[in-house]
Design an enzyme around this catalytic site. Structure first.
Site, short mmCIF file in Angstrom:
data_model
loop_
_atom_site.label_atom_id
_atom_site.label_comp_id
_atom_site.label_asym_id
_atom_site.label_seq_id
_atom_site.Cartn_x
_atom_site.Cartn_y
_atom_site.Cartn_z
N GLU A 29 -7.26 10.62 -15.67
CA GLU A 29 -6.89 11.82 -14.91
C GLU A 29 -5.77 11.52 -13.92
O GLU A 29 -4.82 12.31 -13.77
CB GLU A 29 -8.09 12.38 -14.14
CG GLU A 29 -9.27 12.75 -15.01
CD GLU A 29 -10.31 11.65 -15.13
OE1 GLU A 29 -11.51 11.98 -15.14
OE2 GLU A 29 -9.94 10.47 -15.21
N CYS B 293 -11.31 11.24 -9.01
CA CYS B 293 -10.44 12.10 -9.81
C CYS B 293 -10.64 13.57 -9.46
O CYS B 293 -9.69 14.34 -9.42
CB CYS B 293 -10.64 11.84 -11.29
SG CYS B 293 -10.12 10.17 -11.76
#
Length: 171
Positions: A79, A110
């Site tokens: 991510e 994330c």
């Protein structure tokens, strides 16, 4: 007829034509399969097999997978790599018109980074009951930007099976 209703009418006609021609806009499943391709690259590189893509206006603008081992960097999650790539592509740090597709539920780091990118939507595959942000906090949705939509469980079995296979081989 107002301009707004005229535009709506045109969109309705286009949708009917696309349906009749058996064409459709890409689905969450289509984009998750693209994220799974990235996860397979991670698997082949002996990285935890998580893949991510970022979509803007129905186009993939960023592709990434975990690079924590290769870069010796605990923050090099799929991510995070995708956020950086998409921001560079767009020339700005906000991804408020974009969707993140990731094969496994994001971790707290994330999810927190997604807050700052203002990503419009997060679509994930497999739930992560140990390290996923939803299992870490009683108020886990507050870690996301208030305007971020969340969809989980897209191609969950396929996403989970890649992770299970990776860790089975590690034992």
């Amino acid at each position: 007829m107002t301009i707004v209703s005229y535009k709506a009418s045109i969109l309705d006609v286009i949708k009917i034509l696309l349906h009749r021609l058996s064409l459709s806009f890409p689905t969450n499943e289509y984009f998750m399969r693209e994220a799974l391709k990235e996860a397979s690259k991670a698997f082949d590189a002996d990285e935890v097999p998580i893949g991510a893509i970022i979509v803007c206006q129905e186009k993939i603008i960023a592709r990434a997978y975990n690079l924590t081992e290769r870069l010796n960097d605990v923050t090099a999650h799929a991510e995070m790599q995708a956020f950086t790539s998409a921001a560079n592509f767009l020339g700005g740090k906000y991804l408020d018109e974009c969707t993140l597709y990731v094969t496994v539920e994001p971790c707290v780091m994330c999810a927190g980074a997604s807050y700052w990118t203002r990503v419009q939507k997060i679509v994930f595959g497999a739930h992560d009951e140990k390290k996923g942000f939803l299992s870490q906090f009683a108020l886990s949705k507050k870690i996301l930007h208030p305007k971020t939509k969340l969809i989980g469980g897209v191609l969950e079995e396929e996403c989970a099976s890649l992770m299970k296979e990776f860790f089975r081989k590690k034992r």
